[in-house]
Design a protein around this motif. Structure first.
Motif, PDB file in Angstrom:
ATOM      1  N   SER A  54       0.840  -1.202   0.000  1.00 25.28           N
ATOM      2  CA  SER A  54       0.000   0.000   0.000  1.00 25.28           C
ATOM      3  C   SER A  54       0.874   1.250   0.000  1.00 25.28           C
ATOM      4  O   SER A  54       2.087   1.190   0.200  1.00 25.28           O
ATOM      5  N   SER A  55       0.230   2.403  -0.195  1.00 29.36           N
ATOM      6  CA  SER A  55       0.914   3.689  -0.035  1.00 29.36           C
ATOM      7  C   SER A  55       0.397   4.342   1.240  1.00 29.36           C
ATOM      8  O   SER A  55      -0.697   4.023   1.721  1.00 29.36           O
ATOM      9  N   ASN A  56       1.186   5.251   1.811  1.00 27.23           N
ATOM     10  CA  ASN A  56       0.781   5.855   3.073  1.00 27.23           C
ATOM     11  C   ASN A  56       1.158   7.333   3.128  1.00 27.23           C
ATOM     12  O   ASN A  56       1.970   7.825   2.333  1.00 27.23           O
ATOM     13  N   ALA A  57       0.546   8.029   4.078  1.00 25.56           N
ATOM     14  CA  ALA A  57       0.847   9.434   4.331  1.00 25.56           C
ATOM     15  C   ALA A  57       0.668   9.680   5.824  1.00 25.56           C
ATOM     16  O   ALA A  57      -0.147   9.029   6.483  1.00 25.56           O
ATOM     17  N   TRP A  58       1.434  10.641   6.344  1.00 23.53           N
ATOM     18  CA  TRP A  58       1.393  10.946   7.779  1.00 23.53           C
ATOM     19  C   TRP A  58       0.704  12.286   7.998  1.00 23.53           C
ATOM     20  O   TRP A  58       1.010  13.268   7.334  1.00 23.53           O
ATOM     21  N   CYS A  59      -0.196  12.305   8.960  1.00 21.71           N
ATOM     22  CA  CYS A  59      -0.894  13.540   9.325  1.00 21.71           C
ATOM     23  C   CYS A  59      -0.096  14.234  10.423  1.00 21.71           C
ATOM     24  O   CYS A  59      -0.426  14.161  11.611  1.00 21.71           O
ATOM     25  N   ASP A  60       0.979  14.913  10.026  1.00 20.21           N
ATOM     26  CA  ASP A  60       1.803  15.633  10.992  1.00 20.21           C
ATOM     27  C   ASP A  60       1.671  17.136  10.760  1.00 20.21           C
ATOM     28  O   ASP A  60       0.882  17.577   9.923  1.00 20.21           O
ATOM     29  N   SER A  61       2.424  17.906  11.484  1.00 19.11           N
ATOM     30  CA  SER A  61       2.488  19.377  11.394  1.00 19.11           C
ATOM     31  C   SER A  61       1.089  19.995  11.224  1.00 19.11           C
ATOM     32  O   SER A  61       0.235  19.859  12.082  1.00 19.11           O
ATOM     33  N   ASP A  62       0.840  20.677  10.092  1.00 17.21           N
ATOM     34  CA  ASP A  62      -0.417  21.406   9.910  1.00 17.21           C
ATOM     35  C   ASP A  62      -1.619  20.474   9.942  1.00 17.21           C
ATOM     36  O   ASP A  62      -2.691  20.847  10.447  1.00 17.21           O
ATOM     37  N   CYS A  63      -1.468  19.295   9.403  1.00 13.17           N
ATOM     38  CA  CYS A  63      -2.567  18.324   9.406  1.00 13.17           C
ATOM     39  C   CYS A  63      -2.945  17.961  10.834  1.00 13.17           C
ATOM     40  O   CYS A  63      -4.120  17.977  11.220  1.00 13.17           O
TER      41      CYS A  63
END
Length: 310
Positions: free
Chosen positions: A161-170
Motif C-alpha cells: 500500500s501507499s501511506n501518508a502521515w498527518c503531521d504538522s499542519d494536518c
C-alpha cells in the motif's frame, strides 16, 4: 544566524531544562561524552543564544548546536538523553496491570445503549465501533493528505500500500484535534502518548502481510510498547481488504465510519507484547481502501519523538 527559534513554540510549554553552567565538566563525565568533542560542536552564535535564554526555551536546538555553552553535553549521548527523568516526562504508565480489562469492560457499558460496539475477542481485546468517525472527519483527513501518499520502498516485500502521515499542519487542524480528543475519551490515554495519524491507501491487489504493531524490544524504550492500535475505515470497499487476526481467526470487514480497536500488550503486564494480535490486511479485490490508524504507547511518545528517541 542559523539557529533554532523554530522549535521554541513546540518545546517551551512541555519541557523545562535547568541551566547550570558550572556542572558541564561533571555532567560530561557522567555520560561519557568527550568534553572537547562537545565544545567543538558549539556554533559561533552560541553567545547570543545563551544571552537570550534560549538554552532554556529551546533545549532541542541547544543540545544540537550549543551543547557546551548550554551545559547540555550529556544530551549528545542518546542513552542519557532518552530517559524519562532527563526528558522531564512521567514514569506513570497509561495502564497498570489489569487495567486494560477495566477499560474495555467500561466501553461495553458505555455503548450498551447502541448497536455500534461489537466485541470480537475479550482475550485479547478486539472490538469494533461503528459510526465512530464521521463524514466531516473522513473528508478532512483525505483532503489534508491529498497528493501526499507514497509507497515505502523498504517495505514493499510485505506491504504494498501507499501511506501518508498527518503531521504538522494536518495534526494541528481543528477537526483532527477534535478526532484525537474523541480517541482520548475512548481509550483514557492522553494524546501525548500517540503517534501521528497514519493514513494508508490500498488499491487492487495491494496488501499488508501478517505483522504485529509492537515489538518485544519496545518495553525497553523510553515511550514503551504500543499498547493499543485504533484503525478507522474511511470508506466502504467493494470486495476484499479485510483485517484478519490469524492467531484468533478474527476477520473484520471494512465499513465506512467503523473503528477497530485492539490491544498489543498483555492485560496482566502492559509492558509485555501479546503476540496473539498479529494481523494482516487482505488484498483489495475490487475498489480502493482508505484507513487511518493511531498507535498509542504506554508512556509519553510526543516528547521522545521530538528529541530523536524514536
Amino acid at each position: 544566524m542559523k539557529l533554532f527559534i523554530f522549535t521554541i513554540f513546540i518545546i517551551s510549554n512541555v519541557f523545562s531544562y535547568n541551566f547550570d553552567s558550572e556542572t558541564t565538566e561533571q555532567l560530561s563525565i557522567n555520560s561519557k561524552i568527550n568534553i572537547d568533542d562537545c565544545k567543538s560542536r558549539d556554533d559561533a552564535d552560541c553567545p547570543i543564544y545563551t544571552s537570550l535564554n534560549l538554552c532554556r526555551d529551546d533545549p532541542i536546538a541547544a543540545y544540537q548546536y550549543c551543547p557546551h555553552a548550554c551545559n547540555m553535553c550529556d544530551y549528545l549521548d542518546i542513552n542519557y538523553r532518552c530517559q524519562r527523568e532527563h526528558l522531564n516526562i512521567s514514569d506513570i504508565p497509561a495502564y497498570y496491570p489489569g487495567q486494560i480489562d477495566e477499560i474495555f469492560y467500561g466501553l461495553e457499558e458505555k455503548y450498551n445503549h447502541t448497536n455500534d460496539l461489537n466485541v470480537l475477542s475479550d482475550d485479547p481485546w478486539i472490538i469494533t465501533i461503528d459510526n465512530f468517525i464521521n463524514d466531516l472527519e473522513i473528508s478532512t483527513i483525505l483532503e489534508l493528505l491529498d497528493g501526499k501518499f507514497s509507497q515505502d520502498i523498504n517495505m514493499l516485500e510485505w506491504r504494498t500500500s501507499s501511506n501518508a502521515w498527518c503531521d504538522s499542519d494536518c495534526n494541528d487542524h481543528e477537526v483532527m484535534k477534535s478526532l484525537t480528543n474523541k480517541i482520548v475519551d475512548l481509550t483514557s490515554i492522553p494524546h501525548d502518548n500517540y503517534e501521528y495519524f497514519q493514513v494508508l491507501k490500498y488499491q487492487i491487489d495491494e496488501r499488508f502481510d501478517p505483522h504485529h504493531d509492537s515489538e518485544t524490544s519496545d518495553q525497553n524504550r523510553v515511550y514503551g510498547p504500543r499498547v493499543l492500535t485504533l484503525l478507522m475505515y474511511l470508506n466502504d470497499v467493494e470486495e476484499g481488504g479485510e483485517t484478519y487476526f490469524d492467531e484468533l481467526d478474527v476477520m473484520v470487514t471494512p465499513k465506512k465510519g467503523r473503528a477497530l480497536l485492539w490491544t498489543n500488550v498483555q492485560n496482566s503486564n502492559p509492558n509485555l507484547v501479546d503476540l496473539r494480535t498479529r494481523h494482516e490486511a487482505k488484498p483489495v479485490i475490487n475498489g480502493v481502501k482508505y484507513v487511518a490508524n493511531r498507535w498509542i504507547h504506554l508512556y509519553n511518545f510526543a516528547i521522545p519523538y521530538l528529541w530523536g528517541c524514536s
